[in-house]
Design a protein around this motif. Structure first.
Motif, PDB file in Angstrom:
ATOM      1  N   LEU B 213       0.825  -1.152   0.120  1.00 51.05           N
ATOM      2  CA  LEU B 213       0.075   0.055   0.058  1.00 51.05           C
ATOM      3  C   LEU B 213       0.758   1.175   0.109  1.00 51.05           C
ATOM      4  N   GLY B 214       1.915   1.131   0.811  1.00 50.56           N
ATOM      5  CA  GLY B 214       2.732   2.156   1.014  1.00 50.56           C
ATOM      6  C   GLY B 214       3.406   2.616  -0.463  1.00 50.56           C
ATOM      7  N   ASP B 215       3.909   1.586  -1.304  1.00 48.69           N
ATOM      8  CA  ASP B 215       4.291   1.553  -2.367  1.00 48.69           C
ATOM      9  C   ASP B 215       3.683   2.359  -3.351  1.00 48.69           C
ATOM     10  N   LYS B 216       2.297   1.782  -3.342  1.00 54.34           N
ATOM     11  CA  LYS B 216       1.098   2.408  -4.208  1.00 54.34           C
ATOM     12  C   LYS B 216       1.080   4.089  -3.884  1.00 54.34           C
ATOM     13  N   ILE B 217       1.066   4.226  -2.826  1.00 57.98           N
ATOM     14  CA  ILE B 217       1.039   5.788  -2.296  1.00 57.98           C
ATOM     15  C   ILE B 217       2.108   6.600  -2.924  1.00 57.98           C
ATOM     16  N   ARG B 218       3.349   6.004  -2.745  1.00 59.74           N
ATOM     17  CA  ARG B 218       4.606   6.626  -3.342  1.00 59.74           C
ATOM     18  C   ARG B 218       4.460   6.909  -4.611  1.00 59.74           C
ATOM     19  N   GLU B 219       3.835   5.755  -5.242  1.00 60.67           N
ATOM     20  CA  GLU B 219       3.917   6.000  -6.788  1.00 60.67           C
ATOM     21  C   GLU B 219       2.957   6.857  -7.291  1.00 60.67           C
ATOM     22  N   LEU B 220       1.712   7.015  -6.603  1.00 60.64           N
ATOM     23  CA  LEU B 220       0.633   7.992  -7.121  1.00 60.64           C
ATOM     24  C   LEU B 220       1.201   9.586  -6.722  1.00 60.64           C
ATOM     25  N   PHE B 221       1.952   9.728  -5.805  1.00 61.81           N
ATOM     26  CA  PHE B 221       2.446  11.006  -5.306  1.00 61.81           C
ATOM     27  C   PHE B 221       3.673  11.351  -6.191  1.00 61.81           C
ATOM     28  N   ASP B 227      -3.545  16.888 -11.995  1.00 61.96           N
ATOM     29  CA  ASP B 227      -4.752  17.817 -11.466  1.00 61.96           C
ATOM     30  C   ASP B 227      -4.906  17.943 -10.107  1.00 61.96           C
ATOM     31  N   ARG B 228      -4.842  19.071  -9.578  1.00 63.33           N
ATOM     32  CA  ARG B 228      -5.146  19.152  -7.977  1.00 63.33           C
ATOM     33  C   ARG B 228      -6.402  18.417  -7.577  1.00 63.33           C
ATOM     34  N   GLU B 229      -7.504  18.418  -8.190  1.00 59.67           N
ATOM     35  CA  GLU B 229      -8.935  17.853  -8.043  1.00 59.67           C
ATOM     36  C   GLU B 229      -8.505  16.375  -7.843  1.00 59.67           C
ATOM     37  N   ILE B 230      -7.749  15.852  -8.893  1.00 60.48           N
ATOM     38  CA  ILE B 230      -7.431  14.310  -8.874  1.00 60.48           C
ATOM     39  C   ILE B 230      -6.672  13.821  -7.576  1.00 60.48           C
ATOM     40  N   LEU B 231      -5.680  15.005  -7.454  1.00 63.51           N
ATOM     41  CA  LEU B 231      -4.927  14.354  -6.169  1.00 63.51           C
ATOM     42  C   LEU B 231      -5.505  14.466  -5.064  1.00 63.51           C
ATOM     43  N   VAL B 232      -6.618  15.406  -4.763  1.00 65.45           N
ATOM     44  CA  VAL B 232      -7.209  15.400  -3.475  1.00 65.45           C
ATOM     45  C   VAL B 232      -8.358  14.143  -3.450  1.00 65.45           C
ATOM     46  N   ARG B 233      -8.727  13.915  -4.497  1.00 66.53           N
ATOM     47  CA  ARG B 233      -9.663  12.551  -4.707  1.00 66.53           C
ATOM     48  C   ARG B 233      -8.747  11.456  -4.238  1.00 66.53           C
ATOM     49  N   ILE B 234      -7.613  11.300  -5.020  1.00 67.06           N
ATOM     50  CA  ILE B 234      -6.662  10.242  -4.633  1.00 67.06           C
ATOM     51  C   ILE B 234      -6.312   9.885  -3.119  1.00 67.06           C
ATOM     52  N   GLU B 235      -5.898  11.331  -2.630  1.00 64.07           N
ATOM     53  CA  GLU B 235      -5.471  11.476  -1.153  1.00 64.07           C
ATOM     54  C   GLU B 235      -6.768  10.914  -0.314  1.00 64.07           C
ATOM     55  N   ARG B 236      -7.857  11.188  -0.697  1.00 68.61           N
ATOM     56  CA  ARG B 236      -9.009  11.080   0.109  1.00 68.61           C
ATOM     57  C   ARG B 236      -9.097   9.267  -0.015  1.00 68.61           C
ATOM     58  N   GLU B 237      -9.074   8.952  -1.236  1.00 68.69           N
ATOM     59  CA  GLU B 237      -9.268   7.230  -1.143  1.00 68.69           C
ATOM     60  C   GLU B 237      -8.008   6.602  -0.547  1.00 68.69           C
ATOM     61  N   VAL B 238      -6.950   7.103  -0.753  1.00 69.18           N
ATOM     62  CA  VAL B 238      -5.825   6.582  -0.138  1.00 69.18           C
ATOM     63  C   VAL B 238      -5.765   6.648   1.625  1.00 69.18           C
ATOM     64  N   VAL B 239      -6.300   7.696   1.931  1.00 62.27           N
ATOM     65  CA  VAL B 239      -6.316   7.902   3.498  1.00 62.27           C
ATOM     66  C   VAL B 239      -7.440   6.734   4.000  1.00 62.27           C
ATOM     67  N   ALA B 240      -8.626   6.863   3.100  1.00 59.38           N
ATOM     68  CA  ALA B 240      -9.870   6.056   3.586  1.00 59.38           C
ATOM     69  C   ALA B 240      -9.277   4.457   3.361  1.00 59.38           C
ATOM     70  N   SER B 241      -8.558   4.208   2.287  1.00 61.87           N
ATOM     71  CA  SER B 241      -8.028   2.732   2.312  1.00 61.87           C
ATOM     72  C   SER B 241      -7.098   2.607   3.292  1.00 61.87           C
ATOM     73  N   ALA B 242      -6.236   3.398   3.639  1.00 61.10           N
ATOM     74  CA  ALA B 242      -5.067   3.051   4.651  1.00 61.10           C
ATOM     75  C   ALA B 242      -6.004   2.956   6.199  1.00 61.10           C
ATOM     76  N   LEU B 243      -7.051   3.813   6.209  1.00 56.29           N
ATOM     77  CA  LEU B 243      -7.739   3.534   7.671  1.00 56.29           C
ATOM     78  C   LEU B 243      -8.411   2.217   7.797  1.00 56.29           C
ATOM     79  N   ARG B 244      -9.064   1.978   6.464  1.00 53.02           N
ATOM     80  CA  ARG B 244      -9.565   0.644   6.371  1.00 53.02           C
ATOM     81  C   ARG B 244      -8.792  -0.393   6.787  1.00 53.02           C
TER      82      ARG B 244
END
Lengths: 348, 333
Positions: B213-221, B227-244
């Motif tokens: 999961l960490g590797d994927k986050i690193r890849e994404l960032f 686009d900033r909007e996409i980045l925010v969405r990705i960040e939210r999804e990643v955070v949600a996924s990480a919390l889950r």
């Protein structure tokens, strides 16, 4: 045993023993609930063959009596004390072993202190009491000797205006209880007791049936079963061998006569103790005569005593203890229980 | 089949390679296989719940079990296979010239061989099983001997965690290779500071799923031009996924801890029951010996201390005087 293993730590409890060391029977009542009695016979195997056959170094009670032909057989007590004279040392040893055996039968634990009170005849000489004390001392932590009839009275809480009669095999002990420790003048001992009945019975049967073969031991068993002093009693017919053949003999009159032979001396002793008592309290004493010991089991004895007391003393009331065999030991146990700790400690 | 060998564990392993020897041999064999391109399989075999068995039935049973396992491994393998013990209570088996499918058949034979043995524990027949983790070199890409060893070890861990008595061939070659590479990089001298700060590297020893999961986050960032909007969405999804994932991990860990604690409780209860039974048997035996030797422990008195006359006794004063007189008479005597 306590005296042989002094290193054992005895902090688990205190076992009190009340012992009635009798000529015919020795009884113990213990504070762990055990009550035992053993006939006062001790036997040692005569030789190596007997030892191998019996598988024991010493036998007691009825077992010793049964195997007596293979044993050096002892009845170490006579008239309630250890026999002296010939075989004196052996009798002392036998008495010590007998006391050891009755204590063993009380099942003491090795980690408990054992304190014993032993009843001795009322007028036993001090050296006789000392011999009993020394014999017992080997097996217990502390021991005291007290008067046998006194222990019977103490056990029943009859310490006032009571005349206790303890009829044993060797002696009949009489003790006047009047609210203090009985002194020598309050006690009488005579030898008109169980053994005297046996001897009289033997003599009477021999006179009437010279052909009958028997031993004192056989007569003792007959007496214990049929003893009676009543005028009307069931016929006593027993089988005794005549040249090897069991033959029936009617000994009803002989039994009655033999049993009655101790009554008259007993009444004389009662009369002496009552007659020398404070006149104001003589009537009370006559009204509370307490019969104890194995001899008190003679049927009709209380009635016969009352009858003769009526003739000689103008009246009297006789009671029996509920447990003749354990009356003395129960009283001795009660004395042991009530004795303060410091007294036991000082005598250790 | 019943096994009552008295061979000790140490004795059984005398004929095996030591940990250092087997690691050296395996490394040489692995290098040779890589160079000449022949298949090779590494199996790690461990007895299930061995330490608990030792706690319950003693080291003698442990020696018997390990002796039996060595016997089974010998009969299930070829002379050319290398067999040696590793430090963590497992036995390593290196099987050259064997494809991955062949290793599964071999593992089945070993499992069946152990199941067929009946051990006696306290007079009762008991089955004892083993777990096996496997790894092979039949794959594309980088593969080191250490990865092979770690993959087999992971397989053994999973097999044990799943209840034992099974063979697990893990497929985490890539993960372990990457982790090794990261560790190697971390151990290398620190490079010059980069213009853009990169996310921190995954911590060694992290759960494999979390590491991926960490590797994927690193890849994404690391994509940079999104686009900033996409980045925010990705960040939210990643955070949600990480919390889950963290919640699941927490639940899983709690379950494991509970399970372990329960096992421990059951083990202790069995041990208490066994000790109670032994105590009862010892007491019975003592009673029997005492009876045979005519030793009577006696009957306890009802009194723990010296009693003396009670102040409330009938005629207490009189009795006190009488006791004193009896005592004096005895002292005089």
């Amino acid at each position: 045993m306590p005296a042989t293993t002094p290193e054992t730590k005895k902090d688990a409890g205190v076992l009190y023993l009340g012992i009635d060391l009798g000529t015919s029977r020795t009884s113990v009542s213990a504070s762990n609930g055990v009550r035992e009695t053993v006939s006062s016979y001790v036997g040692y195997p005569k030789d190596v063959v007997a030892r191998k056959l019996l598988q024991k170094d010493v036998l007691f009670g009825d077992e010793a009596l049964e195997k007596r032909l293979s044993l050096d057989f002892f009845r170490p007590l006579a008239h309630g004390v250890i026999k002296s004279g010939v075989d004196s040392e052996k009798n002392v040893k036998a008495a010590a072993d007998l006391i050891g055996e009755i204590i063993r039968r009380a099942k003491p634990r090795k980690d408990e202190l054992v304190y014993a009170v032993i009843g001795a005849p009322a007028q036993a000489q001090i050296h006789s009491k000392k011999a009993i004390h020394d014999a017992a001392r080997q097996h217990v932590d502390s021991v005291m000797i007290c008067s046998e009839p006194f222990s019977v009275a103490y056990g029943l809480d009859m310490l006032d205006d009571t005349l206790v009669i303890d009829i044993g095999a060797g002696t009949t002990d009489l003790c006047r209880m009047h609210g203090t420790m009985p002194e020598d003048s309050d006690q009488l001992t005579n030898t008109f007791a169980g053994d005297h009945v046996d001897e009289t019975l033997s003599k009477l049967i021999r006179e009437k049936y010279p052909e009958a073969q028997f031993t004192i031991q056989m007569l003792k068993q007959i007496k214990e079963k049929h003893s009676n002093v009543a005028d009307s009693m069931l016929p006593v017919v027993v089988n005794l061998p005549v040249k090897g053949k069991p033959t029936p003999f009617d000994i009803t009159n002989e039994i009655r006569t033999a049993c009655r032979s101790i009554v008259s001396p007993m009444v004389d002793a009662i009369a002496e103790l009552i007659g020398t008592f404070d006149p104001e309290f003589q009537e009370k004493l006559k009204g509370r005569v307490l019969l104890g010991g194995g001899g008190s089991m003679i049927k009709g004895l209380d009635v016969e005593l009352e009858r003769q007391m009526h003739e000689k003393l103008g009246g009297g009331k006789v009671m029996r203890v509920e447990e003749p065999i354990y009356g003395g030991s129960n009283g001795a146990l009660k004395i042991a229980h009530d004795m303060p700790a410091e007294y036991w400690e000082k005598l250790r | 089949m019943s096994f009552r060998s008295s061979a000790s564990f140490r004795g059984s392993l005398k004929d095996l390679f030591t940990p250092a020897q087997i690691q050296h041999l395996m490394r040489v064999e692995f290098d040779r296989a890589q160079r000449y391109g022949y298949p090779l399989v590494l199996l790690l075999v461990g007895v299930d719940r061995l330490s608990q068995l030792q706690d319950l039935y003693g080291s003698e049973l442990r020696d018997q079990v390990e002796g039996a396992l060595v016997s089974v491994l010998r009969t299930s393998t070829r002379e050319s296979d290398s067999l040696g013990c590793l430090l963590d209570d497992s036995i390593a088996l290196l099987v050259p010239h064997t494809p991955a499918e062949g290793s599964a058949a071999m593992a089945k034979r070993i499992l069946a061989g152990m199941r067929a043995i009946s051990f006696e524990c306290d007079g009762r027949p008991t089955r004892i099983t083993v777990s096996i983790g496997g790894a092979h070199n039949n794959r594309k890409g980088e593969l080191s001997f250490e990865t092979l060893l770690e993959v087999a070890g992971e397989g053994l861990r999973v097999a044990r965690a799943s209840g034992g008595n099974r063979y697990v061939q893990s497929d985490l070659y890539e993960f372990f290779e990457q982790r090794r590479a990261r560790e190697k990089a971390a151990a290398a001298p620190a490079p010059a500071p980069a213009a853009v700060a990169s996310p921190p590297a995954a911590l060694p020893g992290l759960d494999p799923v979390m590491a991926v999961l960490g590797d994927k986050i690193r890849e994404l960032f690391g994509l940079g031009e999104l686009d900033r909007e996409i980045l925010v969405r990705i960040e939210r999804e990643v955070v949600a996924s990480a919390l889950r994932e963290m919640n699941e991990q927490l639940e899983r860990t709690t379950r494991e801890h509970r399970s372990e604690a329960q096992e421990r409780i059951e083990l202790l209860e069995r041990r208490i029951a066994k000790l109670s039974e032994s105590l009862g048997m010892t007491e019975a035996e003592l009673q029997r010996v005492m009876a045979a030797k005519s030793i009577d422990p006696g009957v306890a008195s009802i009194y723990k201390t010296v009693q003396g006359l009670s102040a409330t006794a009938v005629q207490a004063e009189l009795k006190k005087t009488l006791m004193s007189k009896i005592f004096e008479a005895n002292v005089e005597m």
